[in-house]
Scaffold this motif. Structure first.
Motif, mmCIF file in Angstrom:
data_model
loop_
_atom_site.group_PDB
_atom_site.id
_atom_site.type_symbol
_atom_site.label_atom_id
_atom_site.label_comp_id
_atom_site.label_asym_id
_atom_site.label_seq_id
_atom_site.Cartn_x
_atom_site.Cartn_y
_atom_site.Cartn_z
ATOM 1 N N ASP A 175 0.817 -1.220 0.000
ATOM 2 C CA ASP A 175 0.000 0.000 0.000
ATOM 3 C C ASP A 175 0.845 1.262 0.000
ATOM 4 N N VAL A 176 2.098 1.160 0.441
ATOM 5 C CA VAL A 176 2.959 2.344 0.496
ATOM 6 C C VAL A 176 3.407 2.774 -0.898
ATOM 7 N N LEU A 177 3.200 1.923 -1.896
ATOM 8 C CA LEU A 177 3.603 2.238 -3.263
ATOM 9 C C LEU A 177 2.438 2.816 -4.055
ATOM 10 N N ARG A 178 2.780 3.716 -4.960
ATOM 11 C CA ARG A 178 1.779 4.244 -5.886
ATOM 12 C C ARG A 178 1.433 3.165 -6.913
ATOM 13 N N PRO A 179 0.289 3.286 -7.599
ATOM 14 C CA PRO A 179 -0.127 2.243 -8.552
ATOM 15 C C PRO A 179 0.936 1.910 -9.595
ATOM 16 N N GLN A 180 1.577 2.925 -10.188
ATOM 17 C CA GLN A 180 2.558 2.631 -11.218
ATOM 18 C C GLN A 180 3.809 1.970 -10.635
ATOM 19 N N ALA A 181 4.169 2.320 -9.408
ATOM 20 C CA ALA A 181 5.305 1.666 -8.755
ATOM 21 C C ALA A 181 4.987 0.197 -8.478
ATOM 22 N N ARG A 182 3.741 -0.085 -8.084
ATOM 23 C CA ARG A 182 3.349 -1.483 -7.876
ATOM 24 C C ARG A 182 3.387 -2.252 -9.194
ATOM 25 N N THR A 183 2.948 -1.599 -10.276
ATOM 26 C CA THR A 183 3.008 -2.251 -11.586
ATOM 27 C C THR A 183 4.456 -2.530 -11.983
ATOM 28 N N LEU A 184 5.354 -1.575 -11.709
ATOM 29 C CA LEU A 184 6.767 -1.774 -11.988
ATOM 30 C C LEU A 184 7.308 -2.979 -11.214
ATOM 31 N N LEU A 185 6.914 -3.090 -9.961
ATOM 32 C CA LEU A 185 7.378 -4.218 -9.142
ATOM 33 C C LEU A 185 6.880 -5.541 -9.714
ATOM 34 N N ARG A 186 5.606 -5.564 -10.127
ATOM 35 C CA ARG A 186 5.070 -6.803 -10.703
ATOM 36 C C ARG A 186 5.775 -7.159 -12.014
ATOM 37 N N LEU A 187 6.030 -6.148 -12.836
ATOM 38 C CA LEU A 187 6.671 -6.391 -14.131
ATOM 39 C C LEU A 187 8.067 -6.975 -13.940
ATOM 40 N N LEU A 188 8.826 -6.412 -13.011
ATOM 41 C CA LEU A 188 10.175 -6.934 -12.755
ATOM 42 C C LEU A 188 10.130 -8.297 -12.066
ATOM 43 N N SER A 189 9.074 -8.576 -11.300
ATOM 44 C CA SER A 189 8.953 -9.860 -10.603
ATOM 45 C C SER A 189 8.721 -11.014 -11.568
ATOM 46 N N MET A 190 8.270 -10.706 -12.783
ATOM 47 C CA MET A 190 8.068 -11.770 -13.768
ATOM 48 C C MET A 190 9.391 -12.423 -14.165
ATOM 49 N N THR A 191 10.454 -11.628 -14.149
ATOM 50 C CA THR A 191 11.777 -12.128 -14.559
ATOM 51 C C THR A 191 12.818 -11.694 -13.540
ATOM 52 N N PRO A 192 12.796 -12.241 -12.324
ATOM 53 C CA PRO A 192 13.767 -11.806 -11.311
ATOM 54 C C PRO A 192 15.187 -12.188 -11.710
ATOM 55 N N ASN A 193 16.129 -11.348 -11.261
ATOM 56 C CA ASN A 193 17.554 -11.569 -11.539
ATOM 57 C C ASN A 193 17.879 -11.526 -13.028
ATOM 58 N N ARG A 194 17.038 -10.852 -13.802
ATOM 59 C CA ARG A 194 17.303 -10.667 -15.229
ATOM 60 C C ARG A 194 17.122 -9.192 -15.582
ATOM 61 N N ASP A 195 17.960 -8.704 -16.489
ATOM 62 C CA ASP A 195 17.929 -7.292 -16.874
ATOM 63 C C ASP A 195 16.696 -6.986 -17.723
ATOM 64 N N CYS A 196 16.123 -5.814 -17.483
ATOM 65 C CA CYS A 196 15.006 -5.304 -18.281
ATOM 66 C C CYS A 196 15.362 -3.880 -18.714
ATOM 67 N N HIS A 197 15.397 -3.620 -20.000
ATOM 68 C CA HIS A 197 15.849 -2.330 -20.507
ATOM 69 C C HIS A 197 14.904 -1.216 -20.068
ATOM 70 N N ARG A 198 15.490 -0.061 -19.845
ATOM 71 C CA ARG A 198 14.719 1.100 -19.375
ATOM 72 C C ARG A 198 13.600 1.459 -20.348
ATOM 73 N N GLU A 199 13.867 1.436 -21.628
ATOM 74 C CA GLU A 199 12.849 1.831 -22.603
ATOM 75 C C GLU A 199 11.685 0.846 -22.605
ATOM 76 N N THR A 200 11.971 -0.415 -22.386
ATOM 77 C CA THR A 200 10.893 -1.406 -22.301
ATOM 78 C C THR A 200 9.967 -1.077 -21.138
ATOM 79 N N LEU A 201 10.549 -0.718 -19.999
ATOM 80 C CA LEU A 201 9.742 -0.367 -18.830
ATOM 81 C C LEU A 201 8.920 0.900 -19.087
ATOM 82 N N GLU A 202 9.534 1.891 -19.718
ATOM 83 C CA GLU A 202 8.824 3.147 -19.986
ATOM 84 C C GLU A 202 7.659 2.901 -20.931
ATOM 85 N N ASP A 203 7.885 2.130 -22.013
ATOM 86 C CA ASP A 203 6.809 1.870 -22.965
ATOM 87 C C ASP A 203 5.687 1.057 -22.340
#
Length: 887
Positions: A648-676
């Protein structure tokens, strides 16, 4: 008067003639070892000499058997006196006089009496003892008497060299194989050896006086105790330990059929068939009488004098779990028989047992016994790398691996290894592994069937494993307490703790107390913490600091005063033992902002094992208490040591970012991919700023729970610890494992791996993100992978004959992806094999509708049987082969 026999006499008649020519012949003629001429012409000549000798010539004949002379007539007429073995036996006062006047080495009256008892007054035995103690002082000679047994190597060596070695091979074989009978009759020997001439052989042995005694009517025979012990040793040397036990078991069956209950109990005991011994004792007493104390079949005197019964008693104490009493019994058995092989056998078994004695050191846990790694794991966490495949190795290896993982807190690996150890005929690892799986499932919130545990207890009872039977009964009662709490059930379990203590099973008492404490903890009883402290003390006394540390951790209550200090102390102890998970839990419980009340158990609490709610009915056991756990299937959840991390301490987009990165832990995700993905259509500068803000807030949250969000060049990576858990990563790893070359011909291995994968797949990937573009493609891919795996699992389970499981897997495959040909084919095949033709026709129609939707024709023949399962199996393998290329 003196006289001499002329040289060159050629017959007994010439000797008699010459004696007749002498006037008033008198004297004593001694002839020893008369048995050497038995059955020869010389024996007949001797009989004529005895009958026709001069009246003044006395004879002394020494023989192991009665010679062929008319001895009864001579005895009746008073011309002869027969001295039998009993009359030749020395009495205690005669032994005392022998050593004082003949040997010149006097013995105290008590020592003379003991020596007489130990040797049975046997003249050769007394002489052998004298030769062995020549030159010793008075005190050393007295001590030698105390240490002498009737099974001394000296006595047995004499028998081997001077008695048995002179026998024909068939008689020697007969004696070795009938020594297990103790009391012999011709009928019993015939039944045991499957021959018809035992009576003749027994009579011959008795006549030869080869330490074989016969009753007054010639119906029962018995070997001298020293000889029988030697023969039993020879039996073990000839057949080996396993076959010798089988021979004792065969003997016991024959004796029991003949209603010789006492002798049958002896033989069953030496065969280690304690279930049969208990049955005989129960039938004889109609009650429970402890073996080895006062029961009428096996009394203390027999256990203390027969080395093989003493060894059997030691093994019984092991099966009872009475470690200290077993150690004493091994020592007593060892002292009863002066034989290197027997002593070695006692020492090897006692050394394997000694590491379980209270307070045994970690340094003692060395050797080759299969349980030693587990004992070492109770001293400190194993430092060796675990086996990559928990299903590899023998059942004992898998059981030990699972238990070592369990005491280290690695619940998922423990359950997988224990599950793999269940399928074996070896009772101990099989039953104990099933109990371990049931325990893990119970802690995960599931409800194992107590009837299953009851069946395991029955198995242990019939196999003569009292300690494991008590563990089963204890777990059964604890399961009932959890579902149907009642004070009287707790009292039953408390009585079982006392039962363990009464028989000397201190480990069983500690484990039962641990179970009671856990149950009290689950029910939030006020005495739970006190129970855990008491159990921790028990484990410390037993030399199991690992289990004691877990008790201390489970007893932590963050709502109680002084918990932070205690938690820090426990964390330090866990660190010293190499228990990293325990250390992390204690550290977390000792955090100043932790007010959750410590570790909880049950269906609604996050404890050591917490399965997903959607899979609560599944016995997956794949959810443990890692430092960090990421769950993306069926809904996102982040856990730290079993407690859900609030987002709850995270804003909606920050929570989405956390979920997106949790799909592939310990693997790099390019900044532009996250922004898009997060801000499609937004200008780069603005999207970059928003990403930095979201990363900062997520990073603050993760750092408090042992995770990191790192940036490298233009990429971001969600890093979790080495002991972290990700259901997506584990899912893909399980599928890759099932498709690996090592499981190409291992159907059971593939079933285990795919079952594990499907237990992890509890729903679509991140359903809360809906049709978001960044997740839909990956969601569809993983759903397809799960559907293909379920179809392949159904096929393998069908091969193994597990029809119910195959049906469930096939239905799940169709539910996940209705366009799976293989799954429909398996459904039809299952219904056809079970004879449910209507269900098979319905499955065909359903499959036909699916093909119709795809615009395919010939829907009827498409589902027809394929010789050898060809087409549909190829479909499955083609789809499964795609899993080999997982990134």
């Amino acid at each position: 008067m003196d006289f001499r026999i002329s040289a060159g006499l050629r017959s007994i008649d010439e000797v008699l003639i010459e004696l007749d020519d002498c006037d008033a012949v008198s004297g004593l003629l001694i002839i020893d070892d008369v048995h050497e001429i038995a059955g020869s012409e010389a024996e007949g000549a001797l009989a004529r000499f005895v009958a026709l000798r001069p009246p003044g010539l006395r004879l002394l004949l020494g023989s192991r058997r009665v010679p062929e002379i008319n001895l009864p007539r001579l005895v009746v007429s008073g011309d002869a006196r027969e001295i039998d073995p009993d009359q030749l036996r020395f009495r205690s006062w005669e032994v005392e006089e022998l050593f004082a006047t003949v040997y010149g080495e006097p013995l105290a009256p008590e020592a003379a009496a003991r020596l007489t008892h130990r040797t049975g007054g046997w003249a050769a035995g007394l002489q052998l003892f004298h030769l062995a103690t020549t030159g010793l002082g008075y005190a050393d000679r007295q001590r030698a008497v105390r240490e002498l047994t009737v099974h001394s190597r000296l006595l047995r060596a004499y028998l081997a060299r001077n008695v048995l070695s002179e026998l024909p091979p068939d008689q020697r074989w007969f004696m070795i194989h009938t020594a297990t009978l103790d009391l012999m009759t011709p009928a019993l020997c015939d039944a045991l050896l499957e021959i018809t001439e035992s009576g003749r052989i027994l009579q011959e042995l008795t006549e030869l006086q080869l330490f074989t005694e016969c009753d007054s009517v010639g119906r029962t025979f018995r070997y001298h105790e020293v000889l029988r012990t030697h023969l039993e040793l020879a039996l073990v040397e000839m057949k080996g330990e396993v076959e010798a036990r089988s021979w004792y078991a065969r003997t016991a069956h024959i004796l029991e059929a003949a209603r010789e209950s006492r002798q049958a109990a002896h033989a069953y005991a030496k065969a280690s068939d304690w279930g049969a011994v208990s049955r005989l004792v129960r039938d004889a007493t109609a009650g429970d009488i402890p073996i080895g104390d006062d029961d009428p079949l096996l009394n203390c005197g027999e256990w203390r004098t027969d080395p093989w019964l003493a060894l059997a008693l030691a093994r019984l104490r092991v099966r009872e779990g009475a470690v200290s009493r077993a150690d004493e019994a091994y020592r007593s058995a060892r002292a009863l028989l002066d034989d290197p092989e027997f002593i070695k056998r006692c020492d090897v078994e006692r050394r394997a047992l000694s590491v379980w004695l209270p307070g045994a050191s970690a340094e003692a846990c060395t050797g080759s016994h299969w349980l030693l790694p587990l004992r070492a794991a109770l001293h400190a966490a194993p430092t060796d790398e675990p086996a990559e495949d928990p299903s590899s190795g023998t059942a004992r290896d898998r059981f030990v691996q699972g238990m070592c993982a369990l005491v280290s807190g690695e619940i998922a690996r423990a359950r997988e290894a224990l599950y793999a150890a269940q399928g074996t005929d070896d009772t101990v690892p099989s039953v104990a592994a099933r109990l371990g799986v049931l325990l893990i499932d119970s802690l995960s919130g599931e409800t194992p069937d107590p009837a299953v545990v009851h069946e395991l207890a029955s198995t242990c009872y019939h196999d003569g494993l009292p300690w494991l039977e008590r563990v089963c009964r204890g777990l059964q009662e604890l399961l009932l307490i959890r579902e149907l709490p009642a004070e009287w059930r707790v009292e039953v379990c408390t009585e079982m703790v006392h039962e363990c203590e009464d028989v000397g099973d201190l480990w069983g008492a500690a484990l039962m107390g641990f179970g009671l404490a856990l149950t009290a903890r689950c029910h939030h009883d006020t005495d739970a913490a006190q129970r855990l402290r008491q159990v921790a003390s028990r484990f410390e006394q037993l030399g199991a600091p690992v289990l004691a540390t877990w008790c201390q951790i489970l007893g932590l209550d963050t709502a109680a005063p002084g918990t932070i200090v205690r938690a820090q102390q426990v964390a330090a102890a866990a660190h010293a033992l190499g228990l990293h998970r325990a250390e992390a839990i204690a550290t977390s419980c000792g955090a100043a902002d932790n007010r959750s009340g410590g570790i909880k158990f049950g269906r609604s609490a996050h404890g050591i094992v917490v399965p997903r709610k959607q899979e609560a009915e599944r016995k997956s056991g794949m959810y443990e208490l890692p430092s960090v756990a990421l769950y993306c299937f069926g809904g996102y959840r982040l856990e730290s040591f079993g407690r859900v991390v609030g987002l709850d301490v995270l804003r909606p987009q920050a929570r989405t970012l956390l979920r997106l990165l949790s799909m592939t832990p310990n693997r790099d995700c390019h900044r532009e991919t996250l922004e898009d993905a997060l801000w499609p259509g937004v200008a780069h500068d603005s999207a970059c700023h928003r990403l930095q803000v979201a990363v900062s807030s997520v990073r603050r949250l993760l750092s408090a729970h042992g995770m990191a969000l790192l940036r490298r060049d233009e990429s971001y990576r969600l890093c979790i610890p080495a002991d972290g858990f990700s259901d997506v990563v584990e899912f893909e790893q399980a599928l890759a494992d099932a498709a690996s070359p090592r499981h190409k011909s291992d159907v059971r291995g593939r079933v285990i791996a795919r079952t594990r994968a499907l237990n992890l797949y509890t729903g679509d990937l991140l359903p809360e993100d809906g049709p978001a573009e960044f997740v839909t493609e990956e969601r569809d891919r993983l759903r397809h992978c799960a559907a293909v795996a379920a179809a392949a699992l159904a096929r393998d389970q069908l091969v193994l004959g597990e029809f119910d499981e195959a049906y469930e897997a096939a239905r799940r495959s169709v539910d996940l992806d209705p366009f799976q040909d293989a799954a429909w084919r398996v459904l039809v095949e299952i219904h056809e094999q079970s004879g449910d033709l209507a269900a098979a026709a319905q499955a065909r129609r359903g499959y036909g509708r699916i093909r119709g939707e795809l615009g395919l024709t010939d829907t009827t023949s498409a589902i027809g049987p394929t010789p050898g399962g060809g087409d549909h199996h190829l479909d499955v393998m083609r789809d499964v082969s795609r899993l080999d290329g997982f990134d």
